[in-house]
Design an enzyme around this catalytic site. Structure first.
Site, PDB file in Angstrom:
ATOM      1  CE  LYS A 212     -17.373  65.552   1.522  1.00 39.31           C
ATOM      2  NZ  LYS A 212     -18.359  65.839   0.524  1.00 39.31           N
TER       3      LYS A 212
ATOM      4  CG  HIS B 188     -21.684  68.432   4.620  1.00 37.95           C
ATOM      5  ND1 HIS B 188     -22.161  67.519   3.716  1.00 37.95           N
ATOM      6  CD2 HIS B 188     -20.713  69.131   3.969  1.00 37.95           C
ATOM      7  CE1 HIS B 188     -21.505  67.658   2.563  1.00 37.95           C
ATOM      8  NE2 HIS B 188     -20.618  68.634   2.700  1.00 37.95           N
TER       9      HIS B 188
ATOM     10  CB  SER C 146     -18.819  71.416  -8.338  1.00 37.95           C
ATOM     11  OG  SER C 146     -19.373  70.142  -8.100  1.00 37.95           O
TER      12      SER C 146
ATOM     13  CG  ASN D  49      -9.293  67.348   2.185  1.00 41.61           C
ATOM     14  OD1 ASN D  49      -9.932  67.066   1.183  1.00 41.61           O
ATOM     15  ND2 ASN D  49      -8.086  67.831   2.141  1.00 41.61           N
TER      16      ASN D  49
ATOM     17  N   GLY E  64     -14.204  68.043  -3.098  1.00 44.31           N
ATOM     18  CA  GLY E  64     -13.354  67.283  -4.025  1.00 44.31           C
ATOM     19  C   GLY E  64     -12.071  68.009  -4.414  1.00 44.31           C
TER      20      GLY E  64
ATOM     21  CD  GLU F  56     -21.225  72.734   1.217  1.00 43.81           C
ATOM     22  OE1 GLU F  56     -20.144  72.715   0.646  1.00 43.81           O
ATOM     23  OE2 GLU F  56     -21.605  71.831   1.974  1.00 43.81           O
TER      24      GLU F  56
ATOM     25  CD  GLU G   8     -21.417  64.526   1.605  1.00 38.90           C
ATOM     26  OE1 GLU G   8     -20.565  64.278   2.464  1.00 38.90           O
ATOM     27  OE2 GLU G   8     -21.128  64.985   0.478  1.00 38.90           O
TER      28      GLU G   8
ATOM     29  N   GLY H 254     -20.183  67.629  -5.157  1.00 38.17           N
ATOM     30  CA  GLY H 254     -19.534  66.434  -5.701  1.00 38.17           C
ATOM     31  C   GLY H 254     -20.048  66.023  -7.069  1.00 38.17           C
TER      32      GLY H 254
HETATM   33  P1  PGA Z   1     -17.514  69.473  -3.543  1.00 36.47           P
HETATM   34  O1  PGA Z   1     -18.015  69.206  -2.040  1.00 36.47           O
HETATM   35  O2  PGA Z   1     -16.616  70.677  -3.519  1.00 36.47           O
HETATM   36  O3  PGA Z   1     -16.804  68.212  -3.889  1.00 36.47           O
HETATM   37  O4  PGA Z   1     -18.731  69.705  -4.376  1.00 36.47           O
HETATM   38  C1  PGA Z   1     -18.439  70.215  -1.201  1.00 36.47           C
HETATM   39  C2  PGA Z   1     -18.767  69.647   0.141  1.00 36.47           C
HETATM   40  O5  PGA Z   1     -18.760  68.427   0.322  1.00 36.47           O
HETATM   41  O6  PGA Z   1     -19.067  70.410   1.072  1.00 36.47           O
END
Ligand code: PGA
Length: 259
Positions: free
Chosen positions: A12, A95, A212, A10, A234, A167, A97, A173
């Site tokens: 970020k 992750h 998602s 949660n 999200g 992922e 990101e 996202g």
């Molecule tokens: P999301 O993000 O569920 O918004 O796609 C997943 C994540 O950031 O690990």
């Protein structure tokens, strides 16, 4: 069926003390964690102590990153021991990101994984391919390479305390979810890669899907034989949405038990 593991990753870079306080108030009124699933919340470092003070006992306290170093002159870094010290039990590692925007490569992910293991923090290693890589039919090759960085550190003794999250970057996202079949195909591949090292370890480790995931698609995704839970971004911002996803995991459990 393995016990499902649900993780809310949660805020970020959007968190605040009041957001966590409100989230927790909404979460505890509908808490699903005491049922047949494991539930974790991963927050930015700063909010780990507040989370650890306010979380119900059944909620696993997590952070979103950890230093690759145990100690030393690394200004600004947070070690696995520090995370433990303030109440963390779990940590996200690699992750997408962090891999994409913070230069984390497989070697760094491996080093962070080692630190988490050394401190007894549950690591969630994240893997996944980009849109381009999927279009080039490189999905399995990418996953295989990402797994290769950590696989020798996994064994039947620590597998129950480690998690892997698939992922796909194109699904994070974006509102584009992998279909249940696409998720299962990759999860099965991951399981087979792990099994080629150690069958018992491969059976014990839980594989989460992220990208998602929401209340409307969770049941189908979690029904897949190799999808052992979810890493939710999200759709976990509002506790009630996250709880709705957890409810789907419990619904599945109820269905399995009544069969
Ligand atoms: P999301 O993000 O569920 O918004 O796609 C997943 C994540 O950031 O690990």
């Amino acid at each position: 069926m393995m016990r499902k593991f649900m993780v809310a990753g949660n805020w970020k870079l959007h968190g605040s003390e009041s957001m966590l306080k409100n989230w927790m108030a909404d979460f505890v009124t509908n808490d699903q964690s005491a049922k047949g699933i494991d539930v974790a919340l991963c927050v930015p470092f700063l909010y780990v102590p507040q989370l650890s003070d306010s979380a119900p006992r059944s909620l696993i306290v997590g952070a979103q990153d950890v230093s690759a170093h145990a100690s030393g002159a690394h200004t600004g870094e947070i070690s696995a021991a520090m995370l433990k010290d303030v109440g963390a039990q779990l940590v996200l590692i690699g992750h997408s990101e962090r891999r994409q925007h913070h230069g984390e490569d497989d070697a760094l992910v491996r080093a962070k994984f080692k630190q988490a293991l050394a401190q007894g923090l549950m690591p969630i290693i994240c893997v996944g391919e980009s849109q381009q890589q999927r279009e080039n039919n490189e999905t399995f090759a990418v996953i295989e390479r990402q797994l290769a960085a950590v696989i020798d550190l996994l064994d039947a003794d620590n597998a129950g305390q480690c998690l892997l999250a698939y992922e796909p970057i194109w699904a994070i996202g974006t509102g584009l979810t992998a279909s249940a079949e696409q998720a299962q195909e990759v999860h099965q591949f991951i399981r087979s890669q792990l099994a080629s090292k150690d069958v018992t370890m491969a059976r014990q480790i839980r594989l989460l899907y992220g990208g998602s995931c929401k209340g409307s698609n969770a049941f189908e995704l979690f029904s897949m034989p190799d999808v052992d839970g979810g890493l939710i971004g999200g759709a976990s911002l509002a506790a009630e949405d996250f709880v709705a996803i957890c409810r789907q995991a419990n619904k599945l459990l109820d269905k399995k038990q009544s069969n």
